[in-house]
Design a protein around this motif. Structure first.
Motif, PDB file in Angstrom:
ATOM      1  N   SER A  94     -67.552  14.317 -36.696  1.00  0.00           N
ATOM      2  CA  SER A  94     -67.191  14.102 -38.097  1.00  0.00           C
ATOM      3  C   SER A  94     -67.904  15.128 -38.973  1.00  0.00           C
ATOM      4  N   GLU A  96     -69.481  14.484 -41.615  1.00  0.00           N
ATOM      5  CA  GLU A  96     -70.761  13.902 -42.013  1.00  0.00           C
ATOM      6  C   GLU A  96     -71.839  14.197 -40.977  1.00  0.00           C
ATOM      7  N   LYS A  97     -71.508  14.106 -39.694  1.00  0.00           N
ATOM      8  CA  LYS A  97     -72.481  14.402 -38.650  1.00  0.00           C
ATOM      9  C   LYS A  97     -72.813  15.883 -38.614  1.00  0.00           C
ATOM     10  N   GLN A  99     -72.808  17.887 -41.183  1.00  0.00           N
ATOM     11  CA  GLN A  99     -73.700  18.100 -42.328  1.00  0.00           C
ATOM     12  C   GLN A  99     -75.117  17.643 -42.003  1.00  0.00           C
ATOM     13  N   GLU A 100     -75.244  16.487 -41.352  1.00  0.00           N
ATOM     14  CA  GLU A 100     -76.570  15.979 -41.000  1.00  0.00           C
ATOM     15  C   GLU A 100     -77.284  16.918 -40.037  1.00  0.00           C
TER      16      GLU A 100
END
Length: 274
Positions: A94, A96-97, A99-100
């Motif tokens: 994803s 989001e992952k 980005q993390e």
């Protein structure tokens, strides 16, 4: 004069081993972690200050630096160690992952470094140790995002070293491979378990998993071994940039750095044919 090092991600693995190694050798240590309760055993050492620092939280970064300077009078070195690895097919990750992964492994390093630079420049000295990985040297399937974050860290560190030499500040990169006694692999496995494997990749994932099993079998180093290299890089008084910290990755490092592009790519592609 007693020196002080700030270490991120000091609750486990390389960070914890480095905190203990520096303290044993007479250094004062600011051992930082997201949850200071996890560092209760470190806090029992009179040379170690355990405090909160989350590399994704700018306020906590500033707070840990101020607390370390107040306690010990200054900071002479930083070990940017906090990090984790995403494992799995890129297409299944994803945003989001992704980005993390970069927030922790790259942008967090940049934020900690930037927060410390005024202090180092005022003293006209300081050492920055960025913990990279064999994955910052050679690419591997199934860890493309981890690779990307560590390749970026290597480029950032090398470029920064030229800038900061003018200020009396040294930048170094430590490149470990897999070790036997960290939680890094467990978190990577958890991340893989929660990721999607798009249809069509199943045979490749199975074949690649067997290659990684072979790589894991070659691990013999411990966190203490890596901590010794981190300490050497911090204290050897040279401007050497890179330190390969474990023997298991030496063959792949040599293949990447000492053979032709054609020979290297042929070798690597043969390893990962499904």
């Amino acid at each position: 004069m007693t020196q002080t090092v700030l270490i991120t991600g000091a609750s486990t693995g390389f960070g914890k081993a480095a905190a203990l190694h520096f303290a044993t050798h007479g250094w004062q240590v600011v051992a930082t972690m997201r949850n200071p309760d996890a560092g209760a055993d470190l806090a029992a050492n009179k040379n170690i200050l355990v405090t909160r620092l989350d590399v994704q939280d700018l306020v906590s970064i500033e707070g840990a630096i101020v607390e370390g300077i107040d306690r010990f009078g200054g900071i002479d070195a930083v070990v940017n160690n906090a990090g984790f690895g995403l494992f799995g097919i890129f297409e299944g990750a994803s945003r989001e992952k992704i980005q993390e992964q970069f927030d922790v492994n790259l942008f967090g390093v940049m934020d900690v470094t930037r927060a410390l630079l005024p202090h180092f420049r005022a003293r006209r000295r300081g050492t920055i140790i960025n913990v990279s990985s064999g994955a910052g040297v050679f690419g591997l399937p199934m860890i493309s995002l981890y690779n990307a974050s560590k390749f970026a860290l290597e480029g950032f560190s090398e470029s920064l070293s030229y800038e900061l030499a003018s200020q009396g500040i040294t930048v170094k990169i430590v490149e470990p491979g897999g070790v036997l006694d960290t939680k890094f692999g467990a978190r990577s496995s958890d991340e893989f378990g929660s990721a999607c494997v798009p249809a069509g990749y199943e045979d490749f994932v199975t074949a690649t998993g067997k290659v990684f099993e072979g790589l894991r079998a070659s691990r013999h180093a411990t966190s203490e071994d890596v901590a010794k290299v981190i300490f050497e890089a911090t204290t050897d008084g040279t401007d050497r940039l890179r330190y390969v910290a474990t023997d298991d990755i030496q063959p792949l490092v040599r293949a990447r750095r000492e053979t032709s592009e054609e020979a290297y790519m042929h070798f690597m592609r043969e390893q990962f044919r499904a």
